[in-house]
Design an enzyme around this catalytic site. Structure first.
Site, PDB file in Angstrom:
ATOM      1  N   HIS A 179       0.903  -1.305  -0.157  1.00 21.45           N
ATOM      2  CA  HIS A 179      -0.181   0.059  -0.061  1.00 21.45           C
ATOM      3  C   HIS A 179       0.749   1.307  -0.034  1.00 21.45           C
ATOM      4  O   HIS A 179       0.679   2.057  -1.012  1.00 21.45           O
ATOM      5  CB  HIS A 179      -1.004   0.032   1.142  1.00 21.45           C
ATOM      6  N   GLU A 180       1.768   1.262   0.919  1.00 22.17           N
ATOM      7  CA  GLU A 180       2.562   2.393   1.161  1.00 22.17           C
ATOM      8  C   GLU A 180       3.379   2.538  -0.327  1.00 22.17           C
ATOM      9  O   GLU A 180       4.018   3.787  -0.536  1.00 22.17           O
ATOM     10  CB  GLU A 180       3.420   2.465   2.340  1.00 22.17           C
TER      11      GLU A 180
ATOM     12  N   HIS B 281       1.676   4.469  -2.858  1.00 24.39           N
ATOM     13  CA  HIS B 281       1.960   6.019  -2.689  1.00 24.39           C
ATOM     14  C   HIS B 281       3.367   6.568  -2.947  1.00 24.39           C
ATOM     15  O   HIS B 281       3.407   7.474  -3.503  1.00 24.39           O
ATOM     16  CB  HIS B 281       1.947   6.164  -1.116  1.00 24.39           C
TER      17      HIS B 281
ATOM     18  N   GLU C 181      -4.695   7.663  -2.934  1.00 27.38           N
ATOM     19  CA  GLU C 181      -5.296   6.412  -2.669  1.00 27.38           C
ATOM     20  C   GLU C 181      -5.764   5.373  -3.491  1.00 27.38           C
ATOM     21  O   GLU C 181      -5.775   4.174  -3.560  1.00 27.38           O
ATOM     22  CB  GLU C 181      -6.463   6.499  -1.835  1.00 27.38           C
TER      23      GLU C 181
HETATM   24 ZN    ZN Z   1      -2.986   5.288   2.026  1.00 26.11          ZN
END
Ligand code: ZN
Length: 499
Positions: free
Chosen positions: A265-266, A269, A295
């Protein structure tokens, strides 16, 4: 003033602001990762000096004069410069509408509120946090009145995180999601549950760390410019420019899946932040444009790719290498386990089907408190009622209920919808990408470059150059439609649960 002088002054101003940001982000990162316990006051002292200097610099009469001069000469500006002037002016003008003493008091309030929230969460004591939360909501309502008196206060809050987003958009979006997700969840609930025992056991930290680095490499992160740290709550931050990005994770010894998916997830980003066009470094255009688009990228890598069968098969050998005890399982079993659907209390650990229901609870509550229809004191009871209604579960205590997220204590009212929007944007972006990229073949071969090249071309390289809505529409080649997301959920979980 000559136009060329003004342009040079604008470049110098942004370089200075980037330098202040660099120093402040590094202080924050150090505090969250490796700094010894007793050093917070020391950092706070430096941080207050730097943030005051940075505030002065960005709001000084000279800066305003410079920006207004450039704004009055649009023909002399290229598209990058126009957007920079627009963003900077919007920020300064807004800041000027808020009385300085109220601005400073609010900064202090959120620092204290975060501190109180930590203790309140530990003790599961909402009453302790309530007076701070009440002030935070009141201040947001007041600031909305100063900055955008023509708008509904909650629309002002939403717009802060997603330029142009309104309650009307959110209402339509969430009701579209609910009409498909709730029936899907009801069908899943009566099917045999997926066995996820393989995710639990003993997974020591060095092995998880090794696996985390392998995952970062797998999704195509440039490890010379992206580092991994350990914190209680995972996050991503850029230090100075997109040339230095750090992500963090939290290793839970009892399960490898939590860190695995937070790293991906990170990592999503970080890919977005790191791939702004190089010309944008040290300018206001560097990095991601909004929380919703951010997101859409993080949840794209985490769920749409990371929780796909092909991805689990791809990383399975590295998984066995790090955790030999998993050798008795098949990739198919692991894939099913990481996609188990079960209504639960904690948003950040929720599966893909129930995730947006968690966000909807927060959206409903924020909307009603901002409108003055719900008192802060009544929030826990309403929270618990909505969890019963939307997710069918009882909330045993405020720690696992209303106090779980830090956002409100930091003043982030209007932030939550971007999580759900991002998930839905991602699903439609994937459908669009699949028109020209064989995503499954990329995942099977482990070659992420066609996937990343598509995202770079359509999303990442643009930094903050376009409004989020415009960037999205142009990447999608048409309007946003949440049906892509609900179709994806029905198809994927229909297969897993045999519906
Ligand atoms: Zn996030």
């Amino acid at each position: 003033m000559q136009i060329n002088e003004a342009k040079a002054a604008l470049t110098a101003l942004q370089a200075k602001l980037s330098a202040y940001n660099h120093a402040m982000s590094l202080l924050y990162y150090d505090g969250a990762t490796t700094a010894p316990k007793g050093t917070a006051a020391n950092r706070a002292q430096t941080m207050s000096v730097l943030s005051e200097e940075s505030y002065r610099l960005s709001t000084s009469p000279e800066t305003l004069e410079l920006l207004e001069f450039l704004d009055a000469n649009p023909d002399a500006l290229d598209v990058h410069e126009k957007r920079i002037v627009y963003l900077a002016l919007k920020g300064v003008r807004e800041m000027k509408k808020i009385p300085i003493e109220e601005y400073v008091a609010y900064q202090q309030l959120v620092v204290e509120a975060e501190d109180v929230w930590h203790t309140a969460k530990e003790k599961s004591d909402f009453a302790m946090f309530a007076p701070y939360l009440e002030k935070i909501f009141d201040t947001n309502r007041r600031f909305a009145g100063y900055c955008a008196p023509e708008k509904n206060p909650y629309d002002y809050c939403l717009d802060n995180f997603e330029d142009g987003l309104t309650m009307a958009d959110c209402d339509a979006f969430f009701s579209a999601l609910r009409s498909r997700i709730v029936p899907l969840l009801q069908k899943i609930a009566v099917r045999p549950q997926v066995d996820d025992a393989c995710l639990y056991g003993h997974f020591d930290e060095p092995a998880q760390h090794k696996f985390a680095l392998a995952l970062m490499e797998t999704i195509g992160l440039d490890m010379d410019h992206c580092g991994l740290g350990t914190t209680e709550h995972p996050f991503t931050t850029s230090l100075g420019s997109h040339h230095d990005v750090r992500i963090t994770t939290n290793f839970k010894v009892g399960t490898f899946a939590s860190s695995m998916y937070s790293v991906i997830h990170e990592g999503g980003h970080a890919l977005y932040d790191m791939n702004s066009d190089d010309s944008m470094a040290y300018t206001l255009l560097d990095g991601g444009v909004s929380m919703g688009i951010h997101e859409s990228q993080s949840r794209f890598y985490e769920n749409l790719l990371g929780r796909s069968r092909a991805f689990v098969e791809l990383v399975f050998p590295r998984m066995i290498d790090a955790f030999p005890q998993l050798a008795s399982y098949t990739p198919e079993q692991i894939w099913r386990a990481v996609n188990r659907v079960e209504p639960s209390l904690i948003r950040t650990e929720a599966d893909e089907v129930t995730y947006c229901l968690h966000v909807m609870v927060r959206y409903e509550l924020e909307k009603r408190v901002m409108a003055g229809e719900l008192a802060v004191a009544d929030l826990p009871a309403e929270w618990n009622r909505l969890y019963r209604e939307y997710l069918g579960i009882e909330v045993p205590c405020d720690r696992e209920g209303i106090l779980q997220d830090s956002h409100w204590s930091g003043g982030l009212i209007g932030y939550f919808p971007s999580y759900a929007l991002g998930s839905a944007y991602g699903a439609q972006l994937l459908a669009k990408m699949k028109e020209t990229v064989d995503v499954d073949a990329c995942l099977r071969s482990g070659d992420f470059s066609p996937i990343n090249a598509w995202n770079r071309e359509h999303i990442w390289r643009h930094g903050c150059l376009h409004k989020p809505g415009e960037l999205l529409t142009s990447a999608l080649g048409g309007a946003f439609d949440p049906a892509y997301y609900t179709d994806y959920l029905e198809q994927k979980f229909g297969e897993i649960y045999g519906i």
